[in-house]
Design an enzyme around this catalytic site. Structure first.
Site, PDB file in Angstrom:
ATOM      1  N   ILE A  10       1.140  -1.314  -0.164  1.00  0.00           N
ATOM      2  CA  ILE A  10      -0.292  -0.167   0.352  1.00  0.00           C
ATOM      3  C   ILE A  10       0.190   0.973  -0.094  1.00  0.00           C
ATOM      4  O   ILE A  10       0.732   2.398  -0.450  1.00  0.00           O
ATOM      5  CB  ILE A  10      -1.181  -0.220   1.572  1.00  0.00           C
ATOM      6  N   ASP A  33       0.024  -0.270   9.505  1.00  0.00           N
ATOM      7  CA  ASP A  33       0.527   1.265  10.179  1.00  0.00           C
ATOM      8  C   ASP A  33       1.829   1.309  10.605  1.00  0.00           C
ATOM      9  O   ASP A  33       2.591   2.497   9.778  1.00  0.00           O
ATOM     10  CB  ASP A  33      -0.338   0.791  11.397  1.00  0.00           C
TER      11      ASP A  33
END
Length: 175
Positions: A10, A33
């Site tokens: 991502i 994260d």
């Protein structure tokens, strides 16, 4: 308006906004994260500090800094606690509120990870169905968001999202 499912990283997506499966502090963590914080650089943490965290299911936005994305939309998904603590609704809210924030910021393209299905242990098949249904419904009325990409980290996740999209399309065709 389209939903695409890919397997990849991502942090490499050149889109208007990537969604971060954040924790409620917004100060970085593990998994996607941590990867987003590392790829964005230290300015992302600086931008997150004054946001004072984010409740589960809500979303907040920052610049993308060193990422190829203009923005990062941070949303803490729910930790799976057996399915009796509003987990499905909270997961729906994470996707819905992230898309709404993208729309408010006139984003045309958005990339999502599979929220809560990793260390937060949300069942993958159910999580994929909630994600696909929420995104597809949102796209029917979106004014700015045109292209949503589910970026799946591994084969198992990719295949779960492909199946969820296929099931969603079949249900729509029966209507």
């Amino acid at each position: 308006m389209s939903l695409n499912i890919i397997q990849g990283d991502i942090t490499k997506q050149a889109v208007d906004a990537i969604v971060n499966a954040a924790n409620t502090t917004l100060l970085g963590g593990g998994g996607v994260d941590g990867a987003i914080h590392r790829a964005a650089g230290p300015k992302l943490l600086e931008a997150c500090r004054p946001l004072h965290g984010c409740p589960t299911g809500e979303a907040k936005i920052t610049p993308g800094f060193d990422l190829p994305a203009r923005y990062v939309i941070h949303t803490p998904g729910p930790v799976w606690r057996g399915g009796t603590h509003q987990e499905a609704k909270l997961l729906h809210n994470s996707y819905q509120n992230s898309l709404s924030l993208a729309e408010q910021n006139k984003c045309r393209s958005v990339a999502f990870p599979s929220i809560s299905t990793g260390v937060y242990r949300f069942p993958l098949t159910q999580g994929a169905r909630i994600a696909v249904d929420t995104i597809q419904t949102f796209l029917t009325t979106a004014k700015f968001v045109e292209n949503v990409t589910m970026v799946c980290f591994d084969d198992r996740t990719y295949h779960a999202y492909v199946a969820a999209l296929s099931n969603h399309i079949q249900k729509e065709e029966l209507r």
